[in-house]
Design a protein around this motif. Structure first.
Motif, mmCIF file in Angstrom:
data_model
loop_
_atom_site.group_PDB
_atom_site.id
_atom_site.type_symbol
_atom_site.label_atom_id
_atom_site.label_comp_id
_atom_site.label_asym_id
_atom_site.label_seq_id
_atom_site.Cartn_x
_atom_site.Cartn_y
_atom_site.Cartn_z
ATOM 1 N N MET A 1 0.815 -1.211 0.000
ATOM 2 C CA MET A 1 0.000 0.000 0.000
ATOM 3 C C MET A 1 0.852 1.267 0.000
ATOM 4 O O MET A 1 1.923 1.317 0.610
ATOM 5 C CB MET A 1 -0.921 0.019 1.229
ATOM 6 N N TYR A 2 0.346 2.269 -0.701
ATOM 7 C CA TYR A 2 0.943 3.601 -0.676
ATOM 8 C C TYR A 2 -0.175 4.583 -0.398
ATOM 9 O O TYR A 2 -1.324 4.341 -0.755
ATOM 10 C CB TYR A 2 1.606 3.925 -2.021
ATOM 11 N N SER A 3 0.202 5.688 0.227
ATOM 12 C CA SER A 3 -0.831 6.694 0.434
ATOM 13 C C SER A 3 -0.975 7.452 -0.881
ATOM 14 O O SER A 3 0.013 7.861 -1.488
ATOM 15 C CB SER A 3 -0.410 7.642 1.555
ATOM 16 N N CYS A 4 -2.185 7.584 -1.317
ATOM 17 C CA CYS A 4 -2.395 8.281 -2.583
ATOM 18 C C CYS A 4 -3.263 9.509 -2.334
ATOM 19 O O CYS A 4 -4.488 9.459 -2.523
ATOM 20 C CB CYS A 4 -3.060 7.367 -3.601
ATOM 21 N N PRO A 5 -2.673 10.594 -1.896
ATOM 22 C CA PRO A 5 -3.467 11.811 -1.686
ATOM 23 C C PRO A 5 -3.894 12.397 -3.021
ATOM 24 O O PRO A 5 -3.458 11.952 -4.084
ATOM 25 C CB PRO A 5 -2.495 12.728 -0.941
ATOM 26 N N ARG A 6 -4.719 13.427 -2.945
ATOM 27 C CA ARG A 6 -5.205 14.021 -4.197
ATOM 28 C C ARG A 6 -4.113 14.809 -4.901
ATOM 29 O O ARG A 6 -4.148 14.978 -6.112
ATOM 30 C CB ARG A 6 -6.412 14.908 -3.911
ATOM 31 N N GLN A 7 -3.186 15.309 -4.146
ATOM 32 C CA GLN A 7 -2.045 16.022 -4.731
ATOM 33 C C GLN A 7 -0.814 15.692 -3.909
ATOM 34 O O GLN A 7 -0.918 15.453 -2.718
ATOM 35 C CB GLN A 7 -2.279 17.535 -4.707
ATOM 36 N N LEU A 8 0.333 15.702 -4.571
ATOM 37 C CA LEU A 8 1.578 15.426 -3.849
ATOM 38 C C LEU A 8 2.527 16.590 -4.106
ATOM 39 O O LEU A 8 2.783 16.966 -5.245
ATOM 40 C CB LEU A 8 2.192 14.115 -4.368
ATOM 41 N N HIS A 9 2.989 17.194 -3.030
ATOM 42 C CA HIS A 9 3.893 18.344 -3.162
ATOM 43 C C HIS A 9 5.301 17.896 -2.849
ATOM 44 O O HIS A 9 5.568 17.423 -1.749
ATOM 45 C CB HIS A 9 3.466 19.462 -2.216
ATOM 46 N N VAL A 10 6.169 18.002 -3.823
ATOM 47 C CA VAL A 10 7.565 17.614 -3.635
ATOM 48 C C VAL A 10 8.450 18.714 -4.190
ATOM 49 O O VAL A 10 8.291 19.109 -5.351
ATOM 50 C CB VAL A 10 7.886 16.288 -4.364
ATOM 51 N N ALA A 11 9.353 19.175 -3.364
ATOM 52 C CA ALA A 11 10.375 20.146 -3.783
ATOM 53 C C ALA A 11 9.777 21.300 -4.575
ATOM 54 O O ALA A 11 10.248 21.650 -5.652
ATOM 55 C CB ALA A 11 11.463 19.437 -4.604
ATOM 56 N N GLY A 12 8.701 21.824 -4.062
ATOM 57 C CA GLY A 12 8.101 22.991 -4.690
ATOM 58 C C GLY A 12 7.284 22.691 -5.925
ATOM 59 O O GLY A 12 6.825 23.595 -6.612
ATOM 60 N N ARG A 13 7.097 21.419 -6.234
ATOM 61 C CA ARG A 13 6.272 21.076 -7.393
ATOM 62 C C ARG A 13 5.089 20.237 -6.947
ATOM 63 O O ARG A 13 5.119 19.596 -5.902
ATOM 64 C CB ARG A 13 7.099 20.291 -8.400
ATOM 65 N N THR A 14 4.063 20.249 -7.760
ATOM 66 C CA THR A 14 2.857 19.504 -7.409
ATOM 67 C C THR A 14 2.626 18.419 -8.451
ATOM 68 O O THR A 14 2.644 18.689 -9.653
ATOM 69 C CB THR A 14 1.644 20.451 -7.381
ATOM 70 N N ILE A 15 2.420 17.202 -7.964
ATOM 71 C CA ILE A 15 2.108 16.094 -8.869
ATOM 72 C C ILE A 15 0.615 15.805 -8.758
ATOM 73 O O ILE A 15 0.073 15.695 -7.664
ATOM 74 C CB ILE A 15 2.940 14.844 -8.495
ATOM 75 N N ASN A 16 -0.034 15.713 -9.897
ATOM 76 C CA ASN A 16 -1.488 15.500 -9.940
ATOM 77 C C ASN A 16 -1.812 14.152 -10.552
ATOM 78 O O ASN A 16 -1.010 13.567 -11.263
ATOM 79 C CB ASN A 16 -2.144 16.590 -10.784
ATOM 80 N N ASP A 17 -3.025 13.722 -10.308
ATOM 81 C CA ASP A 17 -3.541 12.516 -10.950
ATOM 82 C C ASP A 17 -4.772 12.871 -11.761
ATOM 83 O O ASP A 17 -5.552 13.727 -11.355
ATOM 84 C CB ASP A 17 -3.936 11.483 -9.890
ATOM 85 N N THR A 18 -4.947 12.185 -12.883
ATOM 86 C CA THR A 18 -6.189 12.395 -13.638
ATOM 87 C C THR A 18 -7.348 11.694 -12.935
ATOM 88 O O THR A 18 -8.500 12.036 -13.121
ATOM 89 C CB THR A 18 -6.068 11.807 -15.056
ATOM 90 N N HIS A 19 -7.031 10.675 -12.160
ATOM 91 C CA HIS A 19 -8.054 9.878 -11.480
ATOM 92 C C HIS A 19 -7.626 9.752 -10.022
ATOM 93 O O HIS A 19 -7.136 8.699 -9.617
ATOM 94 C CB HIS A 19 -8.136 8.515 -12.167
ATOM 95 N N PRO A 20 -7.755 10.830 -9.220
ATOM 96 C CA PRO A 20 -7.202 10.789 -7.856
ATOM 97 C C PRO A 20 -7.961 9.818 -6.956
ATOM 98 O O PRO A 20 -9.185 9.694 -7.049
ATOM 99 C CB PRO A 20 -7.357 12.228 -7.384
ATOM 100 N N TYR A 21 -7.196 9.106 -6.143
ATOM 101 C CA TYR A 21 -7.819 8.161 -5.208
ATOM 102 C C TYR A 21 -8.235 8.870 -3.920
ATOM 103 O O TYR A 21 -9.327 8.697 -3.417
ATOM 104 C CB TYR A 21 -6.852 7.028 -4.855
ATOM 105 N N GLY A 22 -7.294 9.635 -3.346
ATOM 106 C CA GLY A 22 -7.579 10.294 -2.076
ATOM 107 C C GLY A 22 -7.677 9.318 -0.925
ATOM 108 O O GLY A 22 -8.404 9.532 0.044
ATOM 109 N N ARG A 23 -6.998 8.192 -1.043
ATOM 110 C CA ARG A 23 -6.982 7.173 0.013
ATOM 111 C C ARG A 23 -5.729 6.333 -0.196
ATOM 112 O O ARG A 23 -4.961 6.574 -1.127
ATOM 113 C CB ARG A 23 -8.235 6.300 -0.063
ATOM 114 N N ALA A 24 -5.537 5.352 0.672
ATOM 115 C CA ALA A 24 -4.412 4.446 0.472
ATOM 116 C C ALA A 24 -4.734 3.519 -0.690
ATOM 117 O O ALA A 24 -5.870 3.078 -0.839
ATOM 118 C CB ALA A 24 -4.169 3.631 1.737
ATOM 119 N N CYS A 25 -3.739 3.270 -1.531
ATOM 120 C CA CYS A 25 -4.015 2.400 -2.670
ATOM 121 C C CYS A 25 -2.864 1.401 -2.855
ATOM 122 O O CYS A 25 -1.721 1.679 -2.491
ATOM 123 C CB CYS A 25 -4.213 3.229 -3.937
ATOM 124 N N SER A 26 -3.208 0.256 -3.452
ATOM 125 C CA SER A 26 -2.209 -0.795 -3.643
ATOM 126 C C SER A 26 -1.450 -0.549 -4.951
ATOM 127 O O SER A 26 -1.862 0.252 -5.783
ATOM 128 C CB SER A 26 -2.897 -2.155 -3.680
#
Lengths: 566, 229
Positions: free
Chosen positions: A304-329
């Motif tokens: 499992m990994y935590s899959c938030p709606r957005q991930l902020h890393v080093a001043g950048r934002t990673i998005n998903d087209t189909h966000p889970y917003g929960r833990a996902c395998s």
């Protein structure tokens, strides 16, 4: 000669007593004898020569050279022996103004009628100029040659000269390449094997490519259909045998007719499959997961990994087209192509190991293939930090050719062994390239069900060809200079329970249409074309459709949570 | 002496003849070789023509052209997974003939009496004389008697199944003397007897088959006959 001789012979009777005359006579005899010997010798030589010729010599009617059938330039054939490039004798029409005997005005008018590319005045100017020779037409059709011949003008020269013909016209044009007017290879195989094709010792034997015409035609047709339907500016496709690395089909669109390569646009001459490098997006995700599995980071598809709606890393934002917003395998990350999840896996893997794997797969060098048109890949290079590792993990920030991608998928699914791609048929004369292990066999096996899941339940549903067990991954990447322009791709393998062939299809800047509901992602445009192509080529390649066979889906299905919407 | 004198001439002649012979052989060989070369040249030319024609046919029948024709006119498409069969056995199941409904026995029975209308009257005369055979024949007579008033055989066949019996009784009574009436009763018993000899009234002409009437029916018919008589 004869007249003085009897006189000379008669005289000695009378002049016997005169010493001086005797002396002269002796000299005469000597000279006569010498002359006779010379004649006899010449006659003997001629006679001996005649005897020799009669016994061992050639006869007068011998036709030397007619038996020589080796072409001026070697043939190129496909894996079934179908000719793809041949040299034939073509008619050339030339003009020698100095030899013209008729009325030049009349001749110019007739020439303008027969060959309207120049007008009467231009022909007249050529006729009146002092030059020795003009080419009026190379590769002239027989009808025109007959018409020119019937003019009966000695100043018009009709000659045959070898000419390169591509019977299948645009089929596999970027693989075969083309020659210039003097028969020198300018692109593709023609350029890469120019020496061998011209070598008198070896040109009698055709070069057998690994390309299969039928498969190539199917790929070109389906890809061309998708390209025009979605108004893309270009497309590329590669089909490979994953065990030998043989390229069964490779195309780059828009098409090019090598019979008239000069008339093609630079866009058409460009080989997108090996020379063009593209950010191919999510199609990279399976590599990241496989690397992590091989490195021992991902131990199960259920990790499992935590899959938030957005991930902020080093001043950048990673998005998903189909966000889970929960833990996902891991299985779910792959199924819905989650950038956030993949970025975390890549982060755990680390830049060093990621780069090592990519190097092993040949993604950091020019693609290994016989062609000379090979593009330099783009990667973060020295600036390979955490965020770069993450973006490379989901296929951004690294640009490779479609052939790289096909070769990488072949590596991933043939049991983990990288083999260089080849355009020559693998047989006795040409063994498959030397392989090197990149992934473990176990990883390779587990990836099968993961990619099959993407097609059965995930983003690549439209790529399925019922019964052929297609597994693959969609990829949509935005172009750097304009984020609304996309490069969509689908990399897939079939049959997934026993992988044999890999296919990569790519569309450059496809547009959304009404039936895609405004989407221009890979799942909507290139995936259906992929499915259609598989359904068409798989029977040709000896893959039996069977709706009851599937890879071991028990590896992944327990870890996929059913969503409300589905 | 003379022979000795001519020896050099002979020698010269022999040598000349031999030389001529050798030359002729050589000439013959050369001409054979020339002929062979002509054939080889012909083969080479034929091969060149073959190559040329193959190139031409390959160009005219190029795959892109065939594809274009297919898209426009022929419209063939790739087979789907369901169009592949496992083997000859599965292929054979695809051409299995359609199952037709089995023709019920009473239909055959009903059609028979129409033809045997004329002889039945004669047989009925014989019927009382011989015990087992006569009964089976007499059963048939009564079946025939249903059909006579109805005229159309198809209708009688259907009628014979359900309302046949009640209609038949008055019809038989009208056309035939008491013998026929008695026979109708025997028919009922005959059809019913394989099931239960006592419940004669309820099942009518339902399961009556020619075989049951003639073969199986005859031995069991005896007690019923005795009852009806």
């Amino acid at each position: 000669m004869n007249a003085p001789t009897p006189a000379l012979v008669a005289r000695p009777e009378r002049l016997r007593l005169v010493g001086q005359r005797r002396q002269i006579l002796a000299v005469m005899h000597q000279r006569l004898m010498f002359g006779m010997l010379v004649y006899a010798g010449i006659i003997a030589i001629i006679a001996l020569r005649l005897v020799y010729l009669a016994a061992f010599g050639d006869h007068a009617g011998r036709k030397g050279g007619a038996l020589d059938l080796t072409p001026e330039r070697g043939d190129i054939v496909d894996r079934d022996g179908q000719a793809l490039a041949r040299t034939i004798d073509a008619w050339t029409i030339g003009l020698q103004p100095a030899k013209v005997i008729g009325n030049k005005l009349d001749l110019a008018r007739k020439l303008a009628e027969l060959m309207p590319e120049k007008d009467e005045a231009a022909y007249l100017q050529m006729l009146r100029s002092g030059r020795n020779f003009y080419y009026l037409r190379r590769r002239a059709p027989p009808g025109l040659v007959a018409a020119i011949n019937s003019l009966g003008e000695p100043g018009l020269a009709l000659e045959r000269e070898p000419d390169r013909l591509y019977p299948q016209t645009s089929l596999a044009a970027h693989v075969i390449g083309y020659t210039d007017i003097d028969g020198k290879g300018n692109a593709g195989i023609e350029r890469a094997f120019d020496q061998q094709l011209l070598d008198p010792e070896r040109r009698g034997e055709p070069i057998t490519l690994s390309i299969s015409s039928k498969v190539q035609q199917a790929l070109e047709h389906e890809l061309g259909g998708a390209m025009s339907h979605f108004s893309a500016i270009g497309a590329a496709g590669v089909i490979m045998d994953i065990h030998t690395g043989e390229v069964l089909a490779m195309t780059s669109l828009p098409q090019l007719n090598p019979n008239a390569a000069g008339q093609g646009t630079p866009e058409a001459r460009f080989n997108r499959a090996t020379l063009g490098v593209y950010e191919l997006g999510s199609t990279f995700k399976p590599f990241t997961v496989a690397m992590a599995m091989d490195a021992g980071i991902v131990k199960s598809m259920g990790q499992m990994y935590s899959c938030p709606r957005q991930l902020h890393v080093a001043g950048r934002t990673i998005n998903d087209t189909h966000p889970y917003g929960r833990a996902c395998s891991v299985a779910e990350i792959m199924k819905e192509s989650s950038n956030i999840g993949t970025a975390q896996i890549a982060d755990q893997l680390g830049a060093k190991r990621q780069r090592e794997f990519l190097k092993q797969m040949g993604f950091l060098d020019k693609v290994e293939v016989e062609l000379l048109e090979r593009g330099r890949t783009l990667s973060p290079g020295a600036n390979w930090n955490q965020i770069e590792t993450m973006t490379v993990g989901y296929g951004h920030g690294i640009a490779v050719t479609p052939l790289h991608l096909a070769s990488g998928y072949a590596t991933l699914f043939n049991g983990g062994i990288y083999r260089p791609a080849t355009l020559l048929k693998v047989d006795r004369n040409h063994p498959a390239g030397k392989g090197r292990r990149v992934f473990s066999e176990d990883t390779s096996y587990k990836m099968r069900s993961l990619l099959r899941l993407v097609v059965t339940d995930g983003t690549g549903k439209k790529a399925d060809a019922p019964g052929y067990r297609v597994g693959g991954k969609t990829g949509t990447a935005e172009k750097y200079h304009n984020r609304s322009l996309k490069v969509t791709s689908f990399a897939g393998v079939f049959p997934m329970d026993e992988p044999r062939f890999v296919m990569v299809m790519m569309l450059d800047e496809p547009k959304a249409t009404a039936e895609t509901f405004g989407f221009s992602t890979a799942g909507w445009n290139i995936a259906p074309a992929f499915g259609r192509t598989v359904a068409r080529i798989a029977p040709m390649l000896g893959v039996r459709p069977d709706k009851r066979r599937e890879p071991n889906m028990a590896e992944v299905l327990p870890y996929v949570q059913k969503e409300k919407g589905h | 002496m003379s022979a000795r004198g001519f020896a050099p001439v002979f020698w010269a002649g022999t040598v000349a003849a031999a030389a001529l012979g050798f030359y002729l052989v050589s000439l013959r060989v050369a001409s054979e070789r020339a002929a062979l070369e002509d054939v080889e040249t012909e083969i080479a030319m034929a091969q060149r023509d073959i190559r040329l024609l193959q190139t031409e046919i390959g160009t005219r029948g190029r795959l892109a052209q065939l594809e274009r024709w297919n898209v426009r006119f022929i419209r063939l498409s790739a087979p789907t997974a369901d169009q592949f069969v496992e083997g000859g056995f599965q292929l054979a199941t695809l051409v299995k003939p359609e199952a037709k409904p089995a023709i019920a026995a009473p239909v055959i029975l009903a059609s028979a009496p129409v033809e045997q209308d004329a002889p039945q009257s004669k047989l009925t005369g014989e019927a009382p004389t011989s015990a087992p055979a006569s009964r089976s024949v007499s059963e048939m007579v009564h079946v025939a008697s249903y059909s006579v008033p109805d005229k159309t055989p198809a209708v009688t066949q259907r009628l014979a199944i359900k309302p046949g019996a009640p209609v038949a009784k008055p019809a038989a009574g009208a056309s035939r003397p008491p013998k026929a009436l008695a026979a109708t009763k025997s028919v009922k018993t005959a059809t019913a007897d394989p099931l239960a000899p006592l419940q004669t009234a309820k099942p009518k002409a339902k399961g009556s088959s020619p075989k049951a009437a003639s073969g199986a029916g005859s031995p069991k018919a005896k007690p019923k006959d005795s009852v009806t008589d």
